[in-house]
Scaffold this active site. Structure first.
Site, PDB file in Angstrom:
ATOM      1  N   PHE A   1       0.743  -1.145  -0.152  1.00 13.26           N
ATOM      2  CA  PHE A   1      -0.182  -0.044   0.130  1.00 13.26           C
ATOM      3  C   PHE A   1       0.840   1.284   0.076  1.00 13.26           C
ATOM      4  CE2 PHE A   1      -2.244   3.407   2.179  1.00 13.26           C
ATOM      5  CZ  PHE A   1      -3.348   3.369   1.247  1.00 13.26           C
TER       6      PHE A   1
ATOM      7  N   SER B   1       5.337   8.963  -1.334  1.00 12.54           N
ATOM      8  CA  SER B   1       6.108   8.683  -2.766  1.00 12.54           C
ATOM      9  C   SER B   1       5.885   7.463  -3.279  1.00 12.54           C
ATOM     10  CB  SER B   1       7.517   9.048  -2.009  1.00 12.54           C
ATOM     11  OG  SER B   1       8.195   8.489  -1.204  1.00 12.54           O
TER      12      SER B   1
ATOM     13  N   GLU C   1      12.352   1.885   3.033  1.00 11.69           N
ATOM     14  CA  GLU C   1      11.521   2.192   4.281  1.00 11.69           C
ATOM     15  C   GLU C   1      11.983   2.144   5.499  1.00 11.69           C
ATOM     16  OE1 GLU C   1       8.970   4.275   3.367  1.00 11.69           O
ATOM     17  OE2 GLU C   1       9.482   4.338   1.227  1.00 11.69           O
TER      18      GLU C   1
END
Length: 226
Positions: free
Chosen positions: A53, A57, A130
């Site tokens: 999901f 960005s 991330e």
């Protein structure tokens, strides 16, 4: 714009290592990242149905390979600028702000399906983007696209992390986004790209649109005083 090559080449890792050396942040070791990624993969019911999901960005610059993309919405979380950035789109002298998922409400974005044979490699790449500092928690959430529900990994902000900014007002966020920039670009471009691509998907985020207007006003004033 952050590119796949920046992650594969180790450029992002090198930036984080240097930031850690300077005392700006603490890096999550690669072994811990890999273990976190494997744990997330294990929570999916099937490798044929692994989705990511995107709410910021990742929508317009995912950097991982995927085989399908859909608009989607998740419930129980909303996007908010709540994470300080000392590099990338900020600096130690002028920290930037990045989006994170906060509990409550709903969030519209996009989901990307990873090919079954590429789940480990592509999610591993995503984790090296991330999860490099541990500022997020990976969550397997239920994303609704049309009448269908898909399990999707999403990155919620770690509120106990040293870079967590708390609940800043729109004016405070706009003050930061109007001026902050770093090796990967400016915070205002990050915001403008996100708003533009959400609109292309038919998503209107009133808070982000309002924030965009505030940032534009500040940048116009800055230009007029030069």
């Amino acid at each position: 714009m952050l590119k796949r090559e920046d992650i594969v080449s180790g450029r992002i890792e090198a930036l984080i290592i240097e930031a850690e050396r300077l005392g700006l942040m603490e890096r999550l070791p690669p072994a811990e990242r890999a273990a976190s990624c494997r744990a997330a993969i294990a929570r999916f019911p099937s490798r044929d149905n692994v989705w990511v999901f995107a709410y910021g960005s990742l929508i317009w610059s995912p950097s991982f390979h995927y085989v399908e993309r859909r608009p989607a919405i998740i419930y129980g979380y909303h996007r908010r600028y709540c994470l300080w950035a000392m590099l990338g789109r900020g600096s130690p002298e002028q920290p930037g702000l990045m989006l994170g998922l906060e509990p409550g409400g709903a969030c519209a974005g996009a989901i990307f399906r990873i090919a079954p044979e590429a789940v480990e490699s592509e999610l591993g790449l995503l984790w090296d983007r991330e999860m490099i500092s541990g500022a997020y928690f990976p969550r397997i959430l239920q994303a609704r696209s049309g009448e269908q529900i898909f399990p999707a990994v999403a990155f919620a902000v770690n509120r106990s992390h040293e870079r967590y900014a708390g609940r800043l007002s729109l004016a405070e966020v706009a003050d930061v986004l109007a001026v902050a920039e770093g090796d990967l670009g400016s915070c205002c471009d990050y915001l403008f790209h996100t708003v533009t691509h959400l609109k292309e998907m038919g998503v209107s985020d009133r808070r982000l649109s309002r924030l965009k207007r505030l940032v534009e006003e500040r940048r116009t004033r800055q230009a007029e005083t030069r």
